[in-house]
Design a protein around this motif. Structure first.
Motif, mmCIF file in Angstrom:
data_model
loop_
_atom_site.group_PDB
_atom_site.id
_atom_site.type_symbol
_atom_site.label_atom_id
_atom_site.label_comp_id
_atom_site.label_asym_id
_atom_site.label_seq_id
_atom_site.Cartn_x
_atom_site.Cartn_y
_atom_site.Cartn_z
ATOM 1 N N GLU A 1 -5.424 -106.348 22.348
ATOM 2 C CA GLU A 1 -6.599 -105.910 23.079
ATOM 3 C C GLU A 1 -7.120 -106.993 24.006
ATOM 4 O O GLU A 1 -7.712 -106.701 25.032
ATOM 5 N N LEU B 1 -17.341 -97.575 26.048
ATOM 6 C CA LEU B 1 -17.048 -97.977 24.682
ATOM 7 C C LEU B 1 -17.755 -99.255 24.281
ATOM 8 O O LEU B 1 -17.729 -99.641 23.131
ATOM 9 N N SER B 2 -18.380 -99.931 25.215
ATOM 10 C CA SER B 2 -19.008 -101.210 24.918
ATOM 11 C C SER B 2 -20.447 -101.001 24.506
ATOM 12 O O SER B 2 -21.049 -99.957 24.782
ATOM 13 N N SER C 1 -10.809 -101.662 29.884
ATOM 14 C CA SER C 1 -11.269 -100.646 28.957
ATOM 15 C C SER C 1 -12.459 -99.915 29.538
ATOM 16 O O SER C 1 -13.180 -100.414 30.411
ATOM 17 N N ASN D 1 -13.664 -101.899 21.315
ATOM 18 C CA ASN D 1 -12.611 -101.185 22.046
ATOM 19 C C ASN D 1 -11.323 -101.119 21.230
ATOM 20 O O ASN D 1 -10.638 -100.092 21.198
ATOM 21 N N SER E 1 -8.656 -105.670 27.611
ATOM 22 C CA SER E 1 -10.077 -105.389 27.420
ATOM 23 C C SER E 1 -10.818 -105.242 28.744
ATOM 24 O O SER E 1 -11.794 -104.519 28.828
#
Length: 429
Positions: A14, A25-26, A21, A41, A18
């Motif tokens: 990841e 999702l954060s 991403s 993530n 990242s």
């Protein structure tokens, strides 16, 4: 652990994707650390599920996975049952930065600890109920024990903003002070004056149980009262704080100081006077008893020394006598061996002389062309050739060689055997 190992592999991968991403999702706050962002993530990719809870801490919201957070914290599991939003507020003394580190531990079971943050995370672990299985409390406690002997002053300063929880949950402040006392470091005196009276009361109550000698505790209390003499400490609080000092654990020199100290409450001064009087009485009794015991002990020691000396001398005499006797026996044994050898040698020579004796012939003239002949010599065998009718069989050179009869030959061989048998027997002895 198998599931965790699989997650570790995903987490390492990841780190490379990242940045691409999805932002959804954060955590919602832009101040959330990138490491937590990556962990969230990574878990989304691993589990195939999206973050489903919001937790707000000091104005910062964290969007996280419920199953990961509640699996590590009994407090969060209890308060997130049936809900998806939670705000952590006082009396929970947890900052957004501390909660971010706690959330990282829930996802990765890893955490970055230092002397400046171990107290805050240790307190958060207790408040959030992270105490089961491979838990955050044990991790922070192990690190605290390793660092408190080196950076006790720094850890103590970080505890000041966490009181009273830092003391009530894990006795962190009192343990830091105890470590400084063992190192003869009195720098803690400057830190304790910054405590609120209620917090200072909590710390000194813990120190009352932890310190075997209360001289340092008295010094710390006196310093605190002196710095806050005209400030926030009431007479009632002063009395309660001084009650934490156990006069039976204070030296006589410090008791005298306590009696003469105008800042000390009357109750403590009276206890100090009574304890000093009791100590004096005990000293007089102990001195008198000790003198009597010393006399008895001295007499007993003298008798013991004399007995031990006498026993040592007797043992030495016995050893000397034994050694002399062994030397005498060795000399006697050598003399007996020499006599036996001489006797055996003489007996052997005598036996040989008696058993076989050569007698030269009456004439040494050689006849018949000068060549020796049996008839030209003769042998006289004493004690070997048997005598018959007081006659000895002899060989005469003037006559023919007599024919040796069987009885004579048999007697001759028998005599030789007897002679050699006797010789061998003597040698064997």
């Amino acid at each position: 652990m198998k599931a965790w190992n699989q997650f570790e592999t995903i987490y390492e991968e990841e780190r490379e994707f990242s940045s691409t991403s999805s932002p959804s999702l954060s955590p919602s706050s832009s101040s959330s650390p990138p490491s937590l962002h990556s962990l969230v993530n990574a878990w989304s990719l691993h589990s195939g599920s999206q973050p489903d809870i919001f937790i707000c801490v000091q104005g910062t919201s964290f969007r996280l996975h419920k199953d990961r957070i509640t699996s590590r914290s009994t407090y969060l599991k209890r308060h997130l049952t049936g809900v998806s939003n939670l705000t952590l507020s006082p009396p929970l003394n947890i900052t957004a930065e501390t909660f971010s580190a706690v959330a990282e531990f829930c996802y990765s079971h890893r955490i970055h600890l230092t002397a400046s943050n171990v107290a805050t995370i240790r307190v958060a672990a207790e408040l959030l109920g992270m105490t089961e299985g491979e838990n955050l409390r044990d991790v922070t406690e192990s690190y605290f024990e390793s660092v408190v002997g080196i950076e006790a002053s720094m850890v103590l300063r970080s505890c000041l903003t966490l009181l009273p929880e830092a003391e009530t949950t894990a006795s962190l402040a009192s343990r830091c002070i105890e470590a400084l006392v063992w190192e003869d470091d009195v720098s803690c005196l400057d830190d304790v004056v910054r405590m609120q009276p209620q917090d200072f009361q909590t710390v000194v109550d813990s120190l009352n149980q932890r310190l075997p000698n209360h001289d340092v505790l008295y010094k710390m209390v006196d310093h605190y009262l002196k710095e806050n003499e005209y400030g926030k400490v009431t007479e009632e609080q002063k009395t309660e704080i001084c009650n934490s000092i156990d006069c039976s654990k204070v030296s006589s020199h410090t008791l005298v100081k306590c009696v003469q100290n105008p800042r000390m409450p009357l109750r403590l001064i009276v206890r100090a006077i009574l304890m000093e009087h009791l100590n004096t009485r005990r000293s007089v009794v102990a001195a008198a008893t000790g003198a009597q015991q010393a006399e008895r002990t001295s007499l007993r020691e003298i008798l013991q020394r004399e007995t031990a000396h006498r026993q040592a001398e007797q043992m030495k005499e016995a050893m000397d006598a034994t050694y002399s006797r062994i030397q005498s026996l060795e000399k006697e044994l050598k003399g007996m061996r020499k006599l036996l050898l001489d006797h055996n040698s003489n007996a052997l020579n005598s036996e040989r002389s008696v058993s076989f004796h050569f007698v030269p012939p009456e004439t040494s003239k050689i006849q018949r062309g000068g060549r020796g002949s049996v008839s030209s010599s003769g042998f006289l065998l004493h004690n070997i050739i048997p005598k018959k009718n007081n006659q000895v069989a002899m060989c005469n050179h003037a006559t023919k060689t007599p024919k040796i009869t069987k009885p004579f030959r048999h007697s001759f061989i028998t005599a030789l055997k007897n002679a050699f048998s006797t010789s061998n027997l003597i040698k064997g002895n």
